[in-house]
Write a protein that holds these residues in place. Structure first.
Motif, mmCIF file in Angstrom:
data_model
loop_
_atom_site.group_PDB
_atom_site.id
_atom_site.type_symbol
_atom_site.label_atom_id
_atom_site.label_comp_id
_atom_site.label_asym_id
_atom_site.label_seq_id
_atom_site.Cartn_x
_atom_site.Cartn_y
_atom_site.Cartn_z
ATOM 1 N N TYR A 186 3.377 20.014 -8.585
ATOM 2 C CA TYR A 186 4.118 19.465 -7.375
ATOM 3 C C TYR A 186 5.385 19.222 -7.451
ATOM 4 N N ARG A 187 6.394 19.169 -6.645
ATOM 5 C CA ARG A 187 7.972 18.795 -6.620
ATOM 6 C C ARG A 187 7.649 17.584 -5.775
ATOM 7 N N LEU A 188 7.797 16.371 -6.191
ATOM 8 C CA LEU A 188 7.592 15.128 -5.275
ATOM 9 C C LEU A 188 9.117 14.995 -4.678
ATOM 10 N N THR A 189 9.302 14.851 -3.406
ATOM 11 C CA THR A 189 10.718 14.703 -3.055
ATOM 12 C C THR A 189 10.614 13.521 -2.078
ATOM 13 N N GLU A 190 11.840 12.986 -1.669
ATOM 14 C CA GLU A 190 12.168 12.063 -0.683
ATOM 15 C C GLU A 190 11.303 10.688 -0.948
ATOM 16 N N PRO A 191 11.479 10.213 -2.027
ATOM 17 C CA PRO A 191 10.454 8.970 -2.524
ATOM 18 C C PRO A 191 11.020 7.863 -1.616
ATOM 19 N N LYS A 192 10.168 6.792 -1.359
ATOM 20 C CA LYS A 192 10.560 5.791 -0.874
ATOM 21 C C LYS A 192 9.686 4.702 -1.084
ATOM 22 N N TRP A 193 10.332 3.706 -1.861
ATOM 23 C CA TRP A 193 9.250 2.642 -2.400
ATOM 24 C C TRP A 193 9.066 1.515 -1.608
ATOM 25 N N VAL A 219 8.528 -4.657 -0.910
ATOM 26 C CA VAL A 219 8.075 -5.843 -1.408
ATOM 27 C C VAL A 219 7.031 -5.258 -2.515
ATOM 28 N N PRO A 220 6.615 -6.168 -3.499
ATOM 29 C CA PRO A 220 5.662 -5.777 -4.455
ATOM 30 C C PRO A 220 4.306 -5.718 -3.524
ATOM 31 N N PHE A 221 3.247 -4.894 -4.044
ATOM 32 C CA PHE A 221 1.965 -4.978 -3.594
ATOM 33 C C PHE A 221 1.210 -4.870 -4.829
ATOM 34 N N GLU A 222 0.171 -5.997 -5.006
ATOM 35 C CA GLU A 222 -0.479 -5.932 -6.340
ATOM 36 C C GLU A 222 0.291 -5.774 -7.538
ATOM 37 N N SER A 223 1.286 -6.456 -7.586
ATOM 38 C CA SER A 223 2.328 -6.459 -8.613
ATOM 39 C C SER A 223 2.933 -5.250 -9.053
ATOM 40 N N ARG A 224 2.774 -4.099 -8.060
ATOM 41 C CA ARG A 224 3.482 -2.682 -8.151
ATOM 42 C C ARG A 224 4.279 -2.683 -6.964
ATOM 43 N N LEU A 225 5.204 -1.696 -7.026
ATOM 44 C CA LEU A 225 6.000 -0.993 -5.895
ATOM 45 C C LEU A 225 5.459 0.207 -5.720
ATOM 46 N N PRO A 226 4.584 0.420 -4.710
ATOM 47 C CA PRO A 226 4.187 1.718 -4.494
ATOM 48 C C PRO A 226 5.148 2.579 -3.867
ATOM 49 N N VAL A 227 4.869 3.803 -3.795
ATOM 50 C CA VAL A 227 6.005 4.967 -3.548
ATOM 51 C C VAL A 227 5.222 5.826 -2.561
ATOM 52 N N ASN A 228 5.862 6.213 -1.604
ATOM 53 C CA ASN A 228 5.525 7.426 -0.716
ATOM 54 C C ASN A 228 6.668 8.661 -0.951
#
Length: 587
Positions: A438-445, A448-457
């Motif tokens: 895959y090529r992952l594009t348009e990342p948006k973090w 605020v942290p969630f469970e000590s991480r910054l999840p990304v879409n």
């Protein structure tokens, strides 16, 4: 508050005074602390050859994670349990340490098995693994103010660990030492049935126990059918005969009851969602937080023993359902089939059915405090038919490959896979191979942290290319029963993938940059040589934000130049859809 329709639940009988649980001694006003819990566990071990106390790991603060094994015939190991044909049932309490009902219910049940022997029959075909406190550090953040929505006990533990992690969001990413210990325990024992005991938040109603289990495409049809046939049709009515009122877990579609209820789908980060991936029934118990503590504990007790009773009777059919689910997973890996789609995300649809809801009367009143409508519950029964949204559709799916291949530098990813019990092989030398990725594009973090991480879409754009993978790259075959876990972790579109949790955030980082004066010259040369590029640029200039942003205009050319890093956003994991040459793998 105990709503009308009061409960006369089962009671433990003929209990010697010295064997009353801490909750029973205090008339269910209190729950024991960690040290008192361990003391009672050790006391059971010392008094009965049916109970063995062990620990299965350490918490973040270094406390032992307690485990009680209840078994007849000294079947205190996975090997002996399998040899004697016993079903292994894992019961977990206090993952949210303020929700202590399962702990006190489980102790009463083990006492009734081993000491009073009124429930001794439950060990005929079953070995019980009981974790009285899973979140041991959070348990000792003890306070009367940890559970604002809960009636009793007087004091209780905290929802998160002392590192402020919610263990019931950690089953896939496995950040916490407690989670790693749980996975070792699961992999060692391979339980046939899993129970996770909780307490609700939210609305008032007459049910004292709610429950849920996976029943959409996220779980094998064989496991789902077993739960529908044996838990839904047999256990639920038996638990109700003991004086309980039960229903599926209640999440309301809106603030007002008449808007209906929506089924909760436990994604793999949750305990029962994880059990579904491991092809095992996972039962969620949610005692109703507004009921008295005794009612909740005794209701949880009744679900425990009636479920165990059914498993004792129906051990063979449970084994068969689990076996077929595992075979289904293994058969999928025999050949790649692009039409065989594996569900990664599900969503509740707008389709509903009428549901006879047993609530309590309520009114909506204006609030001088919030400025909104407030709901005020009464005590009279309210029987009302409302919509129940219990239909799901798949919103993301993938055709599983035969293998995944992971470059060796992504060590955290490989270590988590190994923690899940995934079998991993290594390449013996560098290998050039065609892979899907895959090529992952348009990342948006997340902001605020969630469970000590910054999840990304992101957007995941499929690609196919030849890549060179270094020696010692990890090759993960899907010809193993952990395949469902592997797919959810390594397919970026899954809500609990490594990519979504931020394990691969570095792939979005640019490491080389351009100076404006250099890029001005290169851009001019590119425009002069490429008419199509000039047309694309002129079209882009119609966007006012782009037109007024000098850096964005120069970046447009940099990203189309030979200097741009082609690895940005490139997902490093490869999907292999053809059988591998055995010589690729290290011996």
């Amino acid at each position: 508050m105990l709503s009308p329709g009061a409960f006369s639940q089962s009671e433990s009988m003929n209990i010697p005074q010295e064997w009353l649980t801490f909750a029973e001694k205090t008339n269910y006003q209190k729950t024991p602390r960690y040290s008192e819990t361990i003391e009672y566990a050790r006391k059971l071990d010392a008094a009965s050859d049916l109970i063995e106390y062990r620990t299965f790991g350490k918490s973040g603060e270094g406390r032992d994670l307690p485990l009680l094994i209840a078994a007849s015939g000294k079947t205190f190991s996975p090997k002996t349990a399998r040899a004697k044909g016993k079903a292994v049932v894992l019961i977990q309490a206090c993952i949210h340490a303020g929700e202590s009902d399962g702990k006190d219910a489980g102790f009463a049940l083990l006492r009734d098995i081993a000491i009073t022997k009124t429930r001794l029959n439950l060990l005929e075909n079953v070995v019980i693994l009981f974790v009285p406190i899973y979140n041991v550090d959070g348990h000792e953040i003890f306070s009367a103010y940890n559970r604002i929505n809960q009636v009793g006990p007087d004091e209780m533990g905290f929802r998160g660990t002392s590192a402020n992690l919610n263990l019931n969001r950690d089953y896939m990413k496995a950040d916490a030492p407690e989670t790693r210990a749980f996975l070792r325990l699961w992999n060692e024992w391979q339980p046939d049935f899993f129970i996770d005991a909780h307490v609700t938040d939210g609305a008032d109603f007459r049910y004292n126990i709610t429950y849920e289990f996976a029943h959409f495409q996220e779980v094998s049809q064989y496991v789902k059918n077993w739960m529908n046939e044996h838990f839904e049709k047999h256990v639920v009515p038996e638990v109700e005969k003991e004086g309980n009122l039960l229903t599926h877990y209640l999440e309301f579609a809106g603030r007002e009851v008449k808007s209906g209820i929506v089924t909760f789908i436990a994604t793999p980060r949750f305990a029962t969602g994880y059990a579904a991936l491991r092809n095992r029934p996972g039962l969620l118990i949610e005692a109703h937080s507004l009921k008295p503590y005794k009612s909740r504990v005794r209701g949880t007790y009744d679900v425990f023993w009636k479920t165990l009773e059914e498993i004792n009777r129906e051990k063979a059919s449970l084994f068969e359902a689990n076996r077929k689910a595992d075979e289904e997973t293994l058969n999928r890996a025999k050949a790649y089939d692009e039409n065989n789609q594996f569900p990664l995300r599900l969503q509740i649809t707008k389709k509903s059915e009428p549901f006879a809801f047993k609530g309590v009367e309520y009114t909506l009143e204006d609030s001088d405090i919030s400025g909104a409508k407030k709901i005020v519950y009464g005590t009279k029964p309210l029987d009302i038919t409302i919509p129940k949204f219990d239909d799901a559709r798949v919103t993301a799916s993938v055709a599983p490959p035969l293998y995944y291949i992971i470059p060796p530098q992504w060590r955290d990813v490989i270590e988590v896979l190994e923690a899940h019990g995934v079998r991993i092989e290594r390449t013996s030398k560098p290998v050039e191979i065609e892979v899907e990725s895959y090529r992952l594009t348009e990342p948006k973090w997340a902001q605020v942290p969630f469970e000590s991480r910054l999840p990304v879409n992101f957007k995941a754009n499929p690609i196919k290319e030849r890549r060179v993978f270094p020696a010692n790259s990890a090759v993960v075959s899907l010809n193993q029963t952990t395949a469902n876990v592997i797919i959810h972790l390594l397919e970026p579109q899954s809500s609990d993938s490594f990519a979504a949790w931020g394990f691969f955030n570095a792939i979005f980082e640019r490491k080389e940059y351009f100076s404006d004066y250099i890029m001005e010259k290169i851009a001019a040369e590119m425009l002069e040589k490429d008419a199509d590029l000039r047309k694309e640029f002129e079209e882009k200039l119609k966007d006012e934000n782009f037109r007024k942003n000098p850096r964005a205009r120069l970046s447009f050319f940099y990203e189309r130049s030979p200097y741009n890093d082609p690895r940005i956003g490139l997902y490093p994991v490869g999907r292999i859809t053809q059988n591998l040459d055995a010589g690729v793998l290290a011996k």
